[in-house]
Scaffold this motif. Sequence first.
Motif, short mmCIF file in Angstrom:
data_model
loop_
_atom_site.label_atom_id
_atom_site.label_comp_id
_atom_site.label_asym_id
_atom_site.label_seq_id
_atom_site.Cartn_x
_atom_site.Cartn_y
_atom_site.Cartn_z
N GLY A 6 0.81 -1.20 0.00
CA GLY A 6 0.00 0.00 0.00
C GLY A 6 0.85 1.26 0.00
N PRO A 7 0.19 2.41 -0.06
CA PRO A 7 0.94 3.68 -0.12
C PRO A 7 1.65 4.02 1.19
N PHE A 8 1.19 3.46 2.31
CA PHE A 8 1.81 3.73 3.60
C PHE A 8 2.15 2.40 4.29
N PRO A 9 3.15 1.68 3.78
CA PRO A 9 3.44 0.33 4.29
C PRO A 9 3.89 0.29 5.73
N TYR A 10 4.59 1.33 6.20
CA TYR A 10 5.04 1.30 7.59
C TYR A 10 3.88 1.29 8.57
N SER A 11 2.72 1.80 8.14
CA SER A 11 1.57 1.87 9.04
C SER A 11 1.04 0.49 9.41
N ILE A 12 1.37 -0.53 8.63
CA ILE A 12 0.91 -1.89 8.94
C ILE A 12 2.08 -2.78 9.36
N THR A 13 3.17 -2.17 9.77
CA THR A 13 4.34 -2.93 10.19
C THR A 13 4.26 -3.26 11.67
N GLY A 14 4.24 -4.54 12.00
CA GLY A 14 4.17 -4.97 13.39
C GLY A 14 5.48 -5.51 13.92
N ALA A 64 5.54 -6.50 4.89
CA ALA A 64 4.69 -5.32 4.93
C ALA A 64 5.19 -4.22 4.01
N SER A 65 6.46 -4.27 3.63
CA SER A 65 7.02 -3.22 2.79
C SER A 65 8.33 -3.69 2.16
N VAL A 66 8.81 -2.87 1.27
CA VAL A 66 10.10 -3.12 0.63
C VAL A 66 11.19 -3.03 1.68
N PRO A 67 12.14 -3.94 1.69
CA PRO A 67 13.20 -3.88 2.71
C PRO A 67 14.19 -2.77 2.43
N LEU A 68 14.91 -2.43 3.48
CA LEU A 68 16.00 -1.47 3.34
C LEU A 68 17.32 -2.24 3.29
N ILE A 69 18.09 -1.98 2.25
CA ILE A 69 19.44 -2.53 2.18
C ILE A 69 20.39 -1.35 2.18
N LYS A 70 20.99 -1.11 3.32
CA LYS A 70 21.93 -0.01 3.46
C LYS A 70 23.35 -0.55 3.54
N ALA A 71 24.30 0.36 3.49
CA ALA A 71 25.70 -0.06 3.53
C ALA A 71 26.05 -0.69 4.86
N ASN A 72 25.31 -0.37 5.93
CA ASN A 72 25.66 -0.86 7.26
C ASN A 72 24.63 -1.80 7.87
N TYR A 73 23.52 -2.00 7.21
CA TYR A 73 22.54 -2.93 7.78
C TYR A 73 21.52 -3.36 6.74
N LEU A 74 20.83 -4.46 7.08
CA LEU A 74 19.68 -4.94 6.32
C LEU A 74 18.47 -4.84 7.24
N GLU A 75 17.32 -4.54 6.65
CA GLU A 75 16.13 -4.38 7.49
C GLU A 75 14.91 -4.91 6.74
N SER A 76 14.15 -5.77 7.41
CA SER A 76 12.91 -6.28 6.82
C SER A 76 11.73 -5.93 7.71
N HIS A 77 10.57 -5.73 7.08
CA HIS A 77 9.37 -5.30 7.79
C HIS A 77 8.26 -6.31 7.55
N HIS A 78 7.58 -6.69 8.62
CA HIS A 78 6.58 -7.75 8.55
C HIS A 78 5.27 -7.28 9.19
N LYS A 79 4.17 -7.86 8.72
CA LYS A 79 2.85 -7.43 9.19
C LYS A 79 2.64 -7.73 10.67
N GLY A 80 2.99 -8.93 11.09
CA GLY A 80 2.87 -9.25 12.50
C GLY A 80 1.44 -9.38 13.00
N LEU A 81 0.52 -9.77 12.14
CA LEU A 81 -0.87 -9.94 12.55
C LEU A 81 -1.04 -11.29 13.25
N VAL A 82 -1.72 -11.29 14.37
CA VAL A 82 -1.95 -12.52 15.13
C VAL A 82 -3.14 -13.26 14.53
#
Length: 505
Positions: free
Chosen positions: A28-36, A244-262
């Motif tokens: 969606g347009p605001f993927p961080y809003s559904i990141t758990g 929940a969103s596109v991951p961040l691949i930075k020079a110093n870290y990797l980051e993934s975002h997940h919905k986390g719905l129970v």
Amino acid sequence: MLWAGRMRLGTFGILLMLAYASAACEFGPFPYSITGIVCRMTKPAALLLNQETAQVIQAAFRNARFPNITGERSMRLLGKVAYGLTNIQVNDLSIEQSEVELKENDAIHIAIKNVTAFFKGTLTYGYAGAWFLQLFHSVDFEIESSIDLQINIKLMCQKDQVAADASDCYLTFHKLTLHLQGDKEPGWLKQLFTDFISFTLKLVLKGEVCNEINFLAQVLANFVHDLAANFVRDEDISVDISLASVPLIKANYLESHHKGLVLYKNYSDVFSDSVFSPSLLTESRMLYFWLSEHILNSLASAAFLDKRLALTIRGEKLQALFEVEDTEAQQKAVQMIFQGTSYNDSVAKVWSLAHPQISVQPEGTVVKSLVAVEVSIFPLGEEPLMVLYMEKEITVTIQAAYAEKKLILHPLDSRIEVKVFKCTADPSGNDPSIRNFLQKMISVVGIPEVISRIEPALTSLMNSKGLHLFEIRNPEIVTRKGYVIVQLDFSFPNHLLLDFLEKRL
């Protein structure tokens, strides 16, 4: 979830757990809003895990299936010379150096330098001379090679989970020498096959080794997802770890975002107001997990619906609760409540009457719950009698820690508000001594007793998922308004990767 998790992988596996790509997935347009749930792995962790790369590469070489190589060439005087290399397999392999680099917004780049590989097999050749003289020979051979290997792992999202593409794979040959059995064959023959076969052999080795690496990357990616999903599942309760969103691949870290719905049977979880921002996490530790308080609330609700929030206390445990202090007032209250019945012939039941409410604050995790307490006695030769029933709203602040492979929950303070009070020893409810005693007993002993039951249950659950297999160093559980951060360093038990490769391959 990516936290996981029982981290039984080398670079191709654990790095994939943290770096999902968005291809073939819609956000969606605001993927961080559904990141758990968020998982961040920093560069030091990637470097540590890269030490296991050699085992994965060795497995790729040893499991590659090299096809037979055939061909022919015209030679002056000798006519056509036909050849075939069969039964090609790796005889020995060593890796001198492996490096990993996180290419920002691109890929995980792995450079393996000075791979020394020996291949063995059988060379069959024949030629027809000018006088139609046909000769056929077979000789064992060994190929000595020195190779550099470069892999760029592209990451895609398919069906809301990771799919790895390691097809961007290059082999650079610094040495490729053909040794015939005993080196007793004619010099021209060795020169012919060394020169002529070299190009074809390089293509075959590159294709098969890179195919096997790509296959292993896919296997490890699927394994990590299944591992993470299993870690956040217990019977009918589970957590949706879809991206929940596109991951961040930075020079110093990797980051993934997940919905986390129970997820629980027909229970439907909804979440759209996450407070997550990448700026909430730092880069000083090797591994971070960010959890929204919404997940904790939903898990508590699922546990309530699954009738897990209930406790039965009897015997010595019950005695310890009611004899928290040896005073005259305590002895009088116990005598009035139990009417002379022994603790072994009595039972206390505690259960939650409604969904607990959880909020995360800087001072700790605040749990608010409406709880019922029922005490019954079983006098000899008489019918069971309920002597006490209470409904009370309890609010307790808890700080959590993890040490010596155990979860530790420490209650800081509590507030108790009695909603319903029924006691056979005080039918009118006008005797404050019993209420005061029970209030103190619940606060001083009752709440710690309940928490002491939760600690080993959660520890056992996490260990059943394999958490105890990892050497976790200096873990911290940090609470902030609306979320929890788990941050830690770790060392990787390399025998777990060997076990995985043996079982899967």
